[in-house]
Design a protein around this motif. Sequence first.
Motif, PDB file in Angstrom:
ATOM      1  N   PHE A  16      -7.293   8.583  41.401  1.00 14.07           N
ATOM      2  CA  PHE A  16      -8.093   7.990  42.473  1.00 14.07           C
ATOM      3  C   PHE A  16      -7.371   6.800  43.100  1.00 14.07           C
ATOM      4  CE2 PHE A  16     -10.854   4.239  43.077  1.00 14.07           C
ATOM      5  CZ  PHE A  16     -11.278   4.529  44.375  1.00 14.07           C
ATOM      6  N   ILE A  17      -6.847   5.905  42.280  1.00 14.02           N
ATOM      7  CA  ILE A  17      -6.146   4.727  42.809  1.00 14.02           C
ATOM      8  C   ILE A  17      -4.992   5.167  43.716  1.00 14.02           C
ATOM      9  CG2 ILE A  17      -4.681   2.758  42.198  1.00 14.02           C
ATOM     10  CD1 ILE A  17      -6.354   2.486  39.617  1.00 14.02           C
ATOM     11  N   ASN A  18      -4.272   6.186  43.310  1.00  9.83           N
ATOM     12  CA  ASN A  18      -3.095   6.620  44.065  1.00  9.83           C
ATOM     13  C   ASN A  18      -3.424   7.435  45.312  1.00  9.83           C
ATOM     14  OD1 ASN A  18      -1.248   5.305  42.421  1.00  9.83           O
ATOM     15  ND2 ASN A  18      -1.143   7.012  41.005  1.00  9.83           N
ATOM     16  N   THR A  19      -4.623   7.999  45.383  1.00  8.67           N
ATOM     17  CA  THR A  19      -4.989   8.831  46.531  1.00  8.67           C
ATOM     18  C   THR A  19      -6.067   8.204  47.411  1.00  8.67           C
ATOM     19  OG1 THR A  19      -6.697  10.022  45.310  1.00  8.67           O
ATOM     20  CG2 THR A  19      -4.453  10.950  45.258  1.00  8.67           C
ATOM     21  N   LYS A  23     -14.024  11.287  47.252  1.00  9.91           N
ATOM     22  CA  LYS A  23     -14.676  12.229  46.331  1.00  9.91           C
ATOM     23  C   LYS A  23     -14.504  11.762  44.882  1.00  9.91           C
ATOM     24  CE  LYS A  23     -14.753  17.162  45.147  1.00  9.91           C
ATOM     25  NZ  LYS A  23     -14.422  17.225  43.756  1.00  9.91           N
ATOM     26  N   LEU A  24     -13.274  11.396  44.506  1.00 10.04           N
ATOM     27  CA  LEU A  24     -13.043  10.886  43.146  1.00 10.04           C
ATOM     28  C   LEU A  24     -13.775   9.568  42.925  1.00 10.04           C
ATOM     29  CD1 LEU A  24      -9.289  11.674  42.360  1.00 10.04           C
ATOM     30  CD2 LEU A  24     -11.322  12.584  41.223  1.00 10.04           C
ATOM     31  N   ALA A  25     -13.810   8.721  43.936  1.00 12.30           N
ATOM     32  CA  ALA A  25     -14.525   7.441  43.812  1.00 12.30           C
ATOM     33  C   ALA A  25     -15.984   7.689  43.440  1.00 12.30           C
ATOM     34  CB  ALA A  25     -14.425   6.643  45.106  1.00 12.30           C
ATOM     35  N   GLU A  26     -16.623   8.618  44.137  1.00 19.01           N
ATOM     36  CA  GLU A  26     -18.032   8.924  43.865  1.00 19.01           C
ATOM     37  C   GLU A  26     -18.229   9.508  42.468  1.00 19.01           C
ATOM     38  OE1 GLU A  26     -20.604   8.100  45.807  1.00 19.01           O
ATOM     39  OE2 GLU A  26     -19.282   7.272  47.340  1.00 19.01           O
ATOM     40  N   GLU A  27     -17.263  10.308  42.004  1.00 16.78           N
ATOM     41  CA  GLU A  27     -17.362  10.918  40.677  1.00 16.78           C
ATOM     42  C   GLU A  27     -17.141   9.919  39.548  1.00 16.78           C
ATOM     43  OE1 GLU A  27     -14.833  14.337  40.074  1.00 16.78           O
ATOM     44  OE2 GLU A  27     -15.222  15.036  42.118  1.00 16.78           O
ATOM     45  N   LEU A  28     -16.196   9.005  39.743  1.00 23.07           N
ATOM     46  CA  LEU A  28     -15.727   8.156  38.647  1.00 23.07           C
ATOM     47  C   LEU A  28     -16.343   6.763  38.594  1.00 23.07           C
ATOM     48  CD1 LEU A  28     -11.954   9.087  38.977  1.00 23.07           C
ATOM     49  CD2 LEU A  28     -13.556   9.884  37.225  1.00 23.07           C
ATOM     50  N   ILE A  29     -16.924   6.315  39.694  1.00 19.32           N
ATOM     51  CA  ILE A  29     -17.425   4.942  39.774  1.00 19.32           C
ATOM     52  C   ILE A  29     -18.927   4.951  39.990  1.00 19.32           C
ATOM     53  CG2 ILE A  29     -17.284   2.777  41.060  1.00 19.32           C
ATOM     54  CD1 ILE A  29     -14.418   3.656  41.884  1.00 19.32           C
ATOM     55  N   ALA A  30     -19.646   4.265  39.122  1.00 24.76           N
ATOM     56  CA  ALA A  30     -21.097   4.161  39.251  1.00 24.76           C
ATOM     57  C   ALA A  30     -21.452   3.359  40.505  1.00 24.76           C
ATOM     58  CB  ALA A  30     -21.690   3.488  38.012  1.00 24.76           C
ATOM     59  N   GLY A  49     -16.624  -0.672  47.092  1.00 21.84           N
ATOM     60  CA  GLY A  49     -15.921  -1.898  46.707  1.00 21.84           C
ATOM     61  C   GLY A  49     -14.515  -1.621  46.226  1.00 21.84           C
ATOM     62  N   TYR A  50     -14.360  -0.569  45.404  1.00 21.85           N
ATOM     63  CA  TYR A  50     -13.014  -0.277  44.907  1.00 21.85           C
ATOM     64  C   TYR A  50     -12.140   0.306  46.003  1.00 21.85           C
ATOM     65  CZ  TYR A  50      -9.788  -0.499  41.104  1.00 21.85           C
ATOM     66  OH  TYR A  50      -8.744  -0.888  40.301  1.00 21.85           O
ATOM     67  N   LEU A  51     -12.734   1.086  46.898  1.00 29.36           N
ATOM     68  CA  LEU A  51     -11.963   1.576  48.048  1.00 29.36           C
ATOM     69  C   LEU A  51     -11.490   0.410  48.905  1.00 29.36           C
ATOM     70  CD1 LEU A  51     -14.062   4.745  48.884  1.00 29.36           C
ATOM     71  CD2 LEU A  51     -11.615   4.724  48.295  1.00 29.36           C
ATOM     72  N   ALA A  52     -12.290  -0.652  49.007  1.00 24.89           N
ATOM     73  CA  ALA A  52     -11.874  -1.847  49.753  1.00 24.89           C
ATOM     74  C   ALA A  52     -10.707  -2.546  49.057  1.00 24.89           C
ATOM     75  CB  ALA A  52     -13.059  -2.805  49.917  1.00 24.89           C
ATOM     76  N   GLY A 114     -21.991   6.959  30.877  1.00 26.26           N
ATOM     77  CA  GLY A 114     -22.227   8.270  31.457  1.00 26.26           C
ATOM     78  C   GLY A 114     -21.005   8.863  32.137  1.00 26.26           C
ATOM     79  N   GLY A 115     -19.811   8.538  31.651  1.00 25.02           N
ATOM     80  CA  GLY A 115     -18.587   9.075  32.223  1.00 25.02           C
ATOM     81  C   GLY A 115     -18.110   8.372  33.479  1.00 25.02           C
ATOM     82  N   GLN A 116     -18.792   7.275  33.854  1.00 22.03           N
ATOM     83  CA  GLN A 116     -18.390   6.525  35.044  1.00 22.03           C
ATOM     84  C   GLN A 116     -18.051   5.085  34.686  1.00 22.03           C
ATOM     85  OE1 GLN A 116     -21.896   7.170  37.625  1.00 22.03           O
ATOM     86  NE2 GLN A 116     -20.470   8.205  39.022  1.00 22.03           N
TER      87      GLN A 116
END
Length: 139
Positions: A16-19, A23-30, A49-52, A114-116
Amino acid sequence: MLFETNKNQMRRFTDFINTASEKLAEELIAPAAIFNVPGQVEPMRGPAGYLAIIGMMRGGFPDIQCTLEEMVAEGDKVAARFIMRGTHLGTFHGFPPTTKTIQVQAMNFYRFSGGQIIEEFGQPDMLGLLQQIGAVPTA
């Protein structure tokens, strides 16, 4: 085991960080995740926030990539050491582009539920980064 699941999610988080995949942000980050960013009073929150954070880094280093060097997991926590590499092609923290390449370590601590990811304390070597682009003199 829970810690193995979290380690697998950490590997996906590196993707996710590299791309910067939304979609990955929504899956991996609560949605309520908290990201404590050095130099900022208020934490960043959730996938946006992490995308920012990624956007800020890519603003200065459009080709930045992170490599997950090692991690240790216990219970709901993962400690991860990354190396970030990139080229200073844009303004970063007010410093104009230099075309210099960087290689900077970061040591981050994550908490999962919960995996996030629900919390991160990130500690990149900002002094080293600023020295590498010539913004701060070396000793």
